[in-house]
Design a protein around this motif. Structure first.
Motif, mmCIF file in Angstrom:
data_model
loop_
_atom_site.group_PDB
_atom_site.id
_atom_site.type_symbol
_atom_site.label_atom_id
_atom_site.label_comp_id
_atom_site.label_asym_id
_atom_site.label_seq_id
_atom_site.Cartn_x
_atom_site.Cartn_y
_atom_site.Cartn_z
ATOM 1 N N ILE A 1 -8.706 1.054 0.784
ATOM 2 C CA ILE A 1 -7.345 0.306 0.688
ATOM 3 C C ILE A 1 -7.535 -0.445 2.255
ATOM 4 O O ILE A 1 -7.168 -1.514 2.395
ATOM 5 N N ALA B 1 -7.103 -0.559 -4.641
ATOM 6 C CA ALA B 1 -7.014 -1.219 -3.631
ATOM 7 C C ALA B 1 -7.151 -2.824 -3.738
ATOM 8 O O ALA B 1 -6.461 -3.426 -2.921
ATOM 9 N N LEU C 1 0.989 8.004 -0.155
ATOM 10 C CA LEU C 1 0.339 9.072 -0.974
ATOM 11 C C LEU C 1 0.810 10.412 -0.580
ATOM 12 O O LEU C 1 1.210 11.328 -1.476
ATOM 13 N N VAL D 1 -3.330 -4.163 -4.389
ATOM 14 C CA VAL D 1 -2.565 -4.149 -2.964
ATOM 15 C C VAL D 1 -3.116 -5.163 -1.967
ATOM 16 O O VAL D 1 -2.267 -5.441 -1.041
ATOM 17 N N ALA E 1 0.787 -1.277 -0.091
ATOM 18 C CA ALA E 1 -0.177 0.095 -0.032
ATOM 19 C C ALA E 1 0.977 1.392 0.118
ATOM 20 O O ALA E 1 0.481 2.181 -0.656
ATOM 21 N N SER F 1 -7.116 5.725 0.695
ATOM 22 C CA SER F 1 -6.608 5.139 1.928
ATOM 23 C C SER F 1 -7.919 4.317 2.672
ATOM 24 O O SER F 1 -7.521 3.148 3.302
ATOM 25 N N SER G 1 -0.747 3.557 3.324
ATOM 26 C CA SER G 1 -1.102 4.180 2.234
ATOM 27 C C SER G 1 -1.300 5.616 2.193
ATOM 28 O O SER G 1 -0.859 6.408 1.488
ATOM 29 N N GLY H 1 1.051 3.882 -3.001
ATOM 30 C CA GLY H 1 0.761 5.158 -2.536
ATOM 31 C C GLY H 1 1.665 6.393 -2.979
ATOM 32 O O GLY H 1 1.284 7.224 -3.580
#
Length: 186
Positions: A49, A115, A155, A118, A25, A46, A151, A29
């Protein structure tokens, strides 16, 4: 005393597994963040995920209870293939410019795709955990929390770096995802 020690050992093992699964993740990200992303999108992606990091191992645990460990290698290979496709597509679309649309992480289907890419490995881990894990609720909640947090971190890091990379951010992010896909398949 031995029971407490065994429980702590099992919780530590679950925490390490959650961190390992969360690294996917994180890498995704960073890759998506390099394209440029709004803070609202970070929260939404997020959250999806994190939910998948709860649902996929839970589904895997249910399957693991009935099927055993038959799907472990298949799920890891599927995750690798998804990351290869996603990374390759991101590199291709960044090099071609406006001619090719990349997968939009803001759409419902785009979020589900990211999503799922991962979280597929979480399913295979869940299959094997389903045969011996006694703390199912703690396990899936820890997987979800760590996956969501990783994540967000990825990100945010990708978003911060993207301003310095300009137009090459998406290509670099795609290359990162492509490399992780190769690692999954090796």
């Amino acid at each position: 005393m031995e029971i407490v020690s065994a429980s702590m050992g099992q919780l530590l093992t679950i925490a390490v597994m959650a961190l390992a699964l969360g690294m996917d993740a994180f890498s995704l990200g960073v890759g998506i963040g390099l394209k440029g992303i709004r803070k609202l999108d970070i929260l939404q992606l997020s959250s999806v995920i994190a939910a998948f990091h709860v649902l996929m191992p839970l589904a895997g645990m249910v399957m693991g209870y009935y099927v055993g460990s038959l799907l472990g290698g298949v799920a890891t290979s599927a995750a690798g293939a998804l990351l290869l496709l996603l990374g390759g597509h991101m590199v291709y679309s960044s090099l071609k410019g406006e001619e090719v649309r990349s997968i939009n992480h803001r759409t419902f289907w785009g979020m589900l795709f990211f999503a799922l890419s991962v979280s597929v490995d979480s399913f295979s881990v869940g299959v094997s955990l389903g045969m011996f894990a006694s703390h199912i609720l703690i396990t899936v909640l820890m997987f979800g929390a760590v996956g969501g947090l990783m994540s967000v971190l990825g990100l945010m890091l990708g978003r911060k770096i993207s301003h310095q990379l300009g137009g090459y951010g998406e290509a670099l992010g795609g290359a990162i995802l492509f490399a992780f896909g190769i690692l999954f398949l090796i």
